[in-house]
Design an enzyme around this catalytic site. Structure first.
Site, PDB file in Angstrom:
ATOM      1  N   GLU A   9       0.835  -1.205   0.000  1.00 56.26           N
ATOM      2  CA  GLU A   9       0.000   0.000   0.000  1.00 56.26           C
ATOM      3  C   GLU A   9       0.874   1.263   0.000  1.00 56.26           C
ATOM      4  O   GLU A   9       1.892   1.335   0.696  1.00 56.26           O
ATOM      5  CB  GLU A   9      -0.863  -0.037   1.260  1.00 56.26           C
ATOM      6  CG  GLU A   9      -1.746   1.161   1.505  1.00 56.26           C
ATOM      7  CD  GLU A   9      -2.551   1.031   2.803  1.00 56.26           C
ATOM      8  OE1 GLU A   9      -3.423   1.871   3.039  1.00 56.26           O
ATOM      9  OE2 GLU A   9      -2.296   0.074   3.580  1.00 56.26           O
ATOM     10  N   LYS A  54      -9.233   3.353  -1.809  1.00 54.15           N
ATOM     11  CA  LYS A  54      -9.531   2.711  -0.535  1.00 54.15           C
ATOM     12  C   LYS A  54     -10.793   3.286   0.106  1.00 54.15           C
ATOM     13  O   LYS A  54     -10.951   4.504   0.236  1.00 54.15           O
ATOM     14  CB  LYS A  54      -8.331   2.880   0.404  1.00 54.15           C
ATOM     15  CG  LYS A  54      -8.422   2.093   1.706  1.00 54.15           C
ATOM     16  CD  LYS A  54      -7.125   2.230   2.491  1.00 54.15           C
ATOM     17  CE  LYS A  54      -7.126   1.372   3.747  1.00 54.15           C
ATOM     18  NZ  LYS A  54      -5.851   1.496   4.498  1.00 54.15           N
ATOM     19  N   CYS A 107      -5.628  -3.034   2.235  1.00 49.00           N
ATOM     20  CA  CYS A 107      -5.383  -3.169   3.668  1.00 49.00           C
ATOM     21  C   CYS A 107      -6.654  -3.306   4.498  1.00 49.00           C
ATOM     22  O   CYS A 107      -7.310  -4.344   4.470  1.00 49.00           O
ATOM     23  CB  CYS A 107      -4.519  -2.006   4.141  1.00 49.00           C
ATOM     24  SG  CYS A 107      -3.711  -2.291   5.740  1.00 49.00           S
TER      25      CYS A 107
END
Length: 253
Positions: free
Chosen positions: A41, A110, A143
């Site tokens: 990430e 995200k 994540c």
């Protein structure tokens, strides 16, 4: 297909060092026959770099994007990597997947921002990303996203069988790799590639433990706490009697 995962230390806010490391790992993955390499990430410009998130973020299609695509094309290997994307006044914690020709397969922002730093640096994304990689329905999460079963469920409902997850999981959260990732893969009958950092970035230490988990919850390959390039075959599929049918069997009450 063969899948590759790179677990490495942060480049400490140095994009050139990050590009150099990615290029080396991408060529190694290609030589081993991998179809795609997944990196952590915010590999560009770095995860624990809030000032750079504001000043160094680049637009989709910008210099970083073009360079990443060219690297994938030159290596003849796909690439998925996390980076800070600027879109007007907003900055997103994003990930892009390129195919072996350097063309964009998918781009994702995200949804689940983790902690004060991410929430101060980025705006949340609002949509999923699904594409085909060598005929396999593939999705992206980043994540913290994958720790929410409903997000993985939503991708499974869209037919996803391969989930690529750049991550920056800190030390102390080992339960994510130990339990959550194999469980998500088994529940939703998919393979998950979870690529973390190792080492430290300023005062933040990462947990390593990157892994590839199969649709029977079996860990296909796993890194420790140091730099590693994992390359593993995705398959063969588990016996049909051992595959999860939760998606079709679920009953709401």
């Amino acid at each position: 297909m063969k899948l590759a995962l790179y677990q490495g230390p942060p480049a400490q806010g140095d994009p050139e060092a990050a590009f150099a490391r990615l290029e080396l790992q991408l060529h190694a993955a290609a030589l081993a026959g991998a179809r795609i390499l997944v990196a952590p990430e915010l590999f560009l410009p770095g995860y624990n770099q809030p000032e750079l998130h504001k000043t160094a973020a680049q637009p989709l299609g910008g210099a970083w994007f073009q360079r990443l695509g060219a690297m994938a094309r030159h290596a003849d290997c796909g690439l998925t990597v996390g980076w800070a994307e600027r879109a007007g006044a907003a900055v997103f914690n994003a990930a892009t997947a390129f195919d072996r020709d350097g063309e964009m397969l998918g781009h994702y922002r995200k949804i689940q921002l983790f902690g004060p730093m991410e929430q101060a640096s980025f705006q949340s994304g609002g949509s999923y990303c699904v594409f085909e990689l060598d005929g396999v329905p593939t999705g992206l999460l980043i994540c913290y996203d994958v720790e929410f079963a409903p997000h993985v469920w939503a991708l499974a409902e869209r037919g996803v069988k391969l989930l690529l997850v750049p991550t920056a999981n800190p030390a102390g959260f080992g339960h994510v790799a130990d339990s959550f990732i194999p469980a998500r893969a088994g529940e939703m009958d998919m393979t998950i590639v979870y690529a973390n950092y190792c080492g430290a970035e300023d005062d933040l230490r990462f947990g390593g433990d990157s892994l590839i988990a199969g649709p029977d919850s079996r860990i296909i390959a796993r890194a420790g706490r140091s730099e590693a390039l994992l390359i593993a075959e995705n398959g063969p599929a588990p016996e049909s009697a051992l595959r999860s049918t939760q998606l079709s069997d679920f009953r709401k009450v």
